[in-house]
Design a protein around this motif. Sequence first.
Motif: not given
Length: 556
Positions: A466-477
């Motif tokens: 959730e945090i990475w998706t917000d910061v990077l603005n990409v779908k994260v696995g």
Amino acid sequence: ERSVAMMCSVLAVLKAGGAYLPLDPAYPAERLSFMLADAGVKVVISRREFSGKLPIPEAQVVLLDEEWKFAGNSKSNPQVEVSPGNLAYVIYTSGSTGQPKATLIPHSAVVSHDRAIIDRYQLSPADRVLQFASLSFDVAVEEIFPTWLSGGCLVLRPDGLLDSHEYCWDFLTRNQISVVNLPTAYWNELIAARQQSSSQGDPSLRLAAIGGEIGLVDRFALAQEVVGPNLRLFNVYGPTETTVTNMAHEFDGLEAGARSVPLGKPIANSQMYVLDRQQREVPVGVSGELYIGGDGLARGYLKRPELTAEKFVPNPFSERAGDRLYRTGDVGRRLSDGSIEFLGRIDEQVKIRGFRIELGEIEAMLRQYPGVQESIVVAREDVPGDKRLVAYLVTDETEASVKTLRQYLGHHLPEYMIPHAFVTLDQMPLNANGKVDRRKLPAPENTETREAIVEPRTAVERVLVEIWTDVLNVKVGVEDDFFELGGHSLLATQVMSRIREAFGIEAALRHLFEKPTVAELALWVEEALIKKLEAMTDQEATHWLNKVQAAGHQNA
């Protein structure tokens, strides 16, 4: 490393009549080896823990942690004859030929610059100035010497300051820092974090010098709103070759209607010209290349006479014999009030997050990798205000993975020079003249291939995704590498700050560099949580959990 010992070492070299060359321990060993050999270094001042990265056996190595002795030494100044033309320091910057180049700065340039800065910023013994920049960047010169010459106090940046914007503001407030000199990108993030935080205590900042990238009017206005109207805010400009800052514009809020803040007017002992291709001055409002003259010019480049002659040219506007101008490669125009507006570059040099980068150096390094036939590196700004390096490659059948290319470049180049994305093409797009058409290079999202995204499996992984998706603005696995997704040190700071808020644990920037995937970082977070919970009473644990859930992280 940044320490009192480093500051004493710089002073010792200057008092002995020598010139200092900064060697950043974070640089790859190969880059340090090149700098040592190219500069013909005779003495290296270091510590035991770093000595293994210095493979120059003929140099005398002084290890401060083993040889730091004061007893019995004279307190008198050494009797050394130093002229204004002698070298004060040598700084390596990125080079278009694939190797860094050394800029030679004499004492006269340093003294001229320092006196002008003291006057422009009105530095006094009452000031406490943050020493933020790495000694390998010339901004450190502007933090250190004007502070000492004006009788002010230099406050060294502690380890971990970049880990958290809140910690940074707390440090500035607790240490009553009155003057900072920061990269534009970092300053913007710092101000945004301050606006959203509930930090207590008013910062004691009276002046901030911001530079390295285009300053936006709305960001400068927000800074004065957040910090307070008494903050003097300068947009500053100057290449390493002309001794740090040459122009400064004090923001006064009257730039309404303009998008960017001007570079301003030259500081004392500097001149700025806007010239055409025949080196003639252009009228107000007409764009041209920026040339800098004055007492702050470097001697030139070490062992690079052709490049020195190309970049340092005779000054046609001066009657003083030997006067020169430095060709910046920057494009600008003079405004009606005499100040200069920055418009861009005429070559392949870029500035990203305050770092000056020659794209040719990265391209040359990539072409040395087995299987890479052609390489082009560009700075893209697909999202406004977020400029990133993208490498485009034409390879043979032995195509390298992104991870392998990153590791390879990491052995040769500093972290800030490693592209955030790598795009493999069958061939480079060409224009009618047969040259690479950079405008037709696709955005990395159009060609980037990723393995199947692995969904989060635990509560901690879900929060991190959730945090990475917000910061990077990409779908994260959970198996994705933060830096391969476009992360860099400034975004890493945001991530670690969010992790501290979400889990209530201490998290440093280095943890993300050491564990760059969600899966790896989640294991470390879980271990930290277990240690934290084991030290709590049931009541404390309940209070902590309620606090975390109130922050919106129900998964935690």
